[in-house]
Motif scaffolding. Structure first.
Motif, PDB file in Angstrom:
ATOM      1  N   ALA A 109      37.520  31.327 -33.757  1.00 12.52           N
ATOM      2  CA  ALA A 109      37.610  32.732 -33.355  1.00 12.52           C
ATOM      3  C   ALA A 109      37.622  32.860 -31.837  1.00 12.52           C
ATOM      4  O   ALA A 109      38.404  33.642 -31.266  1.00 12.52           O
ATOM      5  CB  ALA A 109      36.446  33.518 -33.951  1.00 12.52           C
ATOM      6  N   ALA A 110      36.767  32.100 -31.156  1.00 13.88           N
ATOM      7  CA  ALA A 110      36.700  32.161 -29.696  1.00 13.88           C
ATOM      8  C   ALA A 110      37.999  31.681 -29.061  1.00 13.88           C
ATOM      9  O   ALA A 110      38.508  32.282 -28.109  1.00 13.88           O
ATOM     10  CB  ALA A 110      35.521  31.327 -29.193  1.00 13.88           C
ATOM     11  N   ILE A 111      38.570  30.599 -29.592  1.00 10.43           N
ATOM     12  CA  ILE A 111      39.827  30.083 -29.054  1.00 10.43           C
ATOM     13  C   ILE A 111      40.958  31.070 -29.316  1.00 10.43           C
ATOM     14  O   ILE A 111      41.834  31.270 -28.469  1.00 10.43           O
ATOM     15  CB  ILE A 111      40.125  28.697 -29.666  1.00 10.43           C
ATOM     16  CG1 ILE A 111      39.127  27.676 -29.121  1.00 10.43           C
ATOM     17  CG2 ILE A 111      41.559  28.262 -29.375  1.00 10.43           C
ATOM     18  CD1 ILE A 111      39.153  26.345 -29.841  1.00 10.43           C
ATOM     19  N   GLY A 112      40.943  31.715 -30.464  1.00 10.61           N
ATOM     20  CA  GLY A 112      41.944  32.729 -30.756  1.00 10.61           C
ATOM     21  C   GLY A 112      41.893  33.877 -29.760  1.00 10.61           C
ATOM     22  O   GLY A 112      42.935  34.357 -29.289  1.00 10.61           O
ATOM     23  N   ARG A 113      40.691  34.304 -29.413  1.00  8.09           N
ATOM     24  CA  ARG A 113      40.554  35.387 -28.417  1.00  8.09           C
ATOM     25  C   ARG A 113      41.090  34.928 -27.066  1.00  8.09           C
ATOM     26  O   ARG A 113      41.774  35.684 -26.361  1.00  8.09           O
ATOM     27  CB  ARG A 113      39.087  35.813 -28.304  1.00  8.09           C
ATOM     28  CG  ARG A 113      38.558  36.560 -29.518  1.00  8.09           C
ATOM     29  CD  ARG A 113      37.213  37.221 -29.228  1.00  8.09           C
ATOM     30  NE  ARG A 113      36.169  36.242 -28.959  1.00  8.09           N
ATOM     31  CZ  ARG A 113      35.390  35.700 -29.892  1.00  8.09           C
ATOM     32  NH1 ARG A 113      35.568  36.032 -31.172  1.00  8.09           N
ATOM     33  NH2 ARG A 113      34.448  34.837 -29.563  1.00  8.09           N
ATOM     34  N   GLU A 114      40.768  33.682 -26.712  1.00  4.74           N
ATOM     35  CA  GLU A 114      41.235  33.131 -25.435  1.00  4.74           C
ATOM     36  C   GLU A 114      42.759  33.084 -25.369  1.00  4.74           C
ATOM     37  O   GLU A 114      43.363  33.392 -24.332  1.00  4.74           O
ATOM     38  CB  GLU A 114      40.654  31.725 -25.269  1.00  4.74           C
ATOM     39  CG  GLU A 114      41.141  30.950 -24.073  1.00  4.74           C
ATOM     40  CD  GLU A 114      40.736  29.492 -24.148  1.00  4.74           C
ATOM     41  OE1 GLU A 114      41.533  28.650 -23.687  1.00  4.74           O
ATOM     42  OE2 GLU A 114      39.649  29.178 -24.669  1.00  4.74           O
ATOM     43  N   LEU A 115      43.399  32.720 -26.492  1.00  4.69           N
ATOM     44  CA  LEU A 115      44.856  32.609 -26.535  1.00  4.69           C
ATOM     45  C   LEU A 115      45.550  33.930 -26.830  1.00  4.69           C
ATOM     46  O   LEU A 115      46.772  34.039 -26.665  1.00  4.69           O
ATOM     47  CB  LEU A 115      45.265  31.589 -27.606  1.00  4.69           C
ATOM     48  CG  LEU A 115      44.830  30.137 -27.400  1.00  4.69           C
ATOM     49  CD1 LEU A 115      45.220  29.294 -28.603  1.00  4.69           C
ATOM     50  CD2 LEU A 115      45.465  29.560 -26.139  1.00  4.69           C
TER      51      LEU A 115
END
Length: 411
Positions: A143-149
């Motif tokens: 989820a965190a990586i998705g927000r970053e991308l």
């Protein structure tokens, strides 16, 4: 002595002409000359195609076939399989790169396996493939990586079921496992997926592998669909995919009987209507690796020396467990058994003898055939290990003692 060869059903998978093995339409000696050196693995593309056709013939048309690349990630094999199946399943970032180089659309590629790195997750999310979440930590990192991308991850929950696949060669679910989220905690994970507004795809429920008993697979399928229907009640959206794993086994050893694939297909036809009623949008996926590729491959090594020790004949070859750990018995066998083995140009006829086939490594574990009746071999002859298309080269300790790597060819 001209004794009949041991009855190994797997030998019938390949053509034998004038007592010489033929692979991909090429006699083995000519194939070895074409490859240029031993040892090598050879995979027969016609056998791969035939195996997928066999499954299409016996399984319900609603079943989507996925190839589990961990069984054999050779790029040429994966490229060929991608033209035959409905999806690919990867278990590492390296496999993901191979899969993305095929014709398979990214949305039909899924990524399972514990311990995915942040780099793995970032590549998968950026590519738009489905992540099979193995734990709560992975869920939060994705989820965190998705927000970053700025990309919403596509996720499915890999479920550690509350049952096992009976008579399976390797149990992948039930009890404490490093794989998936325990079934009783999946509702909690589903709530969190909803809170994080991730793109929910469905479930991956896989309880075991290498099973030759249709009745055991019937029971596992019944329990898998029942569990999926129960878990779907807490899902943050419709179940779009239900991956029921594979588990279909192949015979390796004398006395083993082939799985009754027709019975497996008939049972799935009987239970699918109820699944369609309760999970109307779900594509049902059967993820197979070994069953698709194992019988399409051989491992070939060359006799370097023929020696006798206290009445026992040893064929010392240039291949061994560093290339084919499974055939040596060191890849999960409790009691070592011989894979089907033959001398490539004396498959059935000629003088027979009882020998042990060993490799060049400094360990008594380096054993490819133990006290097996084969055609009489001399230095330079080719030894063939059948049933070698799955969990061969990449499942072996290739760096052990720094011998040359085996080659791979698709013919």
């Amino acid at each position: 002595m001209n004794a009949p060869r041991p009855k190994h059903a797997p030998l019938t998978q390949f053509e034998v002409v004038d007592d010489t093995l033929v692979v991909g339409g090429v006699p083995l000696p000519r194939l070895a000359a074409r490859v240029g050196s031993t040892p090598f693995y050879a995979y027969d593309r016609a056998r791969l195609t035939e195996r997928v056709a066999l499954l299409r013939r016996h399984l319900p048309p609603e079943i989507h076939l996925h190839y589990a690349m961990k069984a054999n990630p050779m790029p040429a094999v994966v490229q060929h399989m991608a033209t035959l199946v409905d999806g690919l399943d990867v278990a590492s970032g390296g496999e993901l790169q191979v899969a993305l180089d095929t014709v398979m659309p990214p949305e039909r590629i899924s990524f399972a396996g514990p311990g995915k790195s942040d780099h793995d997750l970032r590549c998968a999310i950026a590519a738009g493939i489905v992540l099979n979440l193995e734990g709560f930590g992975e869920l939060e990192r994705a989820a965190a990586i998705g927000r970053e991308l700025g990309i919403t991850p596509k996720v499915a929950v890999r479920v550690n079921p509350d049952f096992e696949l009976k008579s399976s060669g390797m149990k992948m679910g039930g009890g404490p496992k490093q794989f998936g989220i325990d079934a009783e905690r999946v509702p909690e994970a589903l709530r969190r997926i909803g809170e994080l507004k991730l793109d929910f795809e469905g479930f991956h429920i896989f309880s075991g592998s290498q099973n030759l008993k249709a009745a055991a697979l019937h029971e596992a399928h019944d329990k898998t669909f029942a569990l999926a229907r129960r878990l779907a009640q807490d899902a943050p959206g419709p179940v779009l995919t239900l991956n029921i794993g594979g588990g279909l086994g192949i015979p390796y050893f004398p006395g083993e009987e082939r799985l009754d694939l027709e019975a497996v297909g008939a049972h799935l036809r009987a239970i699918l209507p109820e699944a369609r009623r309760d999970l109307p949008q779900a594509q049902v996926v059967m993820e197979l690796g070994r069953y698709l590729v194992a019988e399409a491959g051989i491992y070939v090594c060359r006799v370097v020396e023929r020696k006798e020790s206290r009445g026992q004949v040893f064929l010392v070859t240039d291949g061994g467990l560093h290339h084919h750990l499974a055939a040596s018995g060191n890849f999960g066998q409790v009691i070592r058994k011989n894979y089907p083995v033959a001398i490539g140009h004396r498959v059935a006829g000629g003088e027979r003898e009882t020998v042990s086939v060993v490799g060049p490594l400094c360990t008594p574990l380096d054993l490819l055939a133990d006290g097996m009746e084969l055609g009489r071999a001399q230095e330079g002859d080719l030894v063939v290990v059948f049933q070698s298309g799955a969990y061969g080269l990449t499942a072996s300790p290739g760096g052990f003692l720094s011998h040359p790597a085996a080659r791979e060819v698709l013919v």
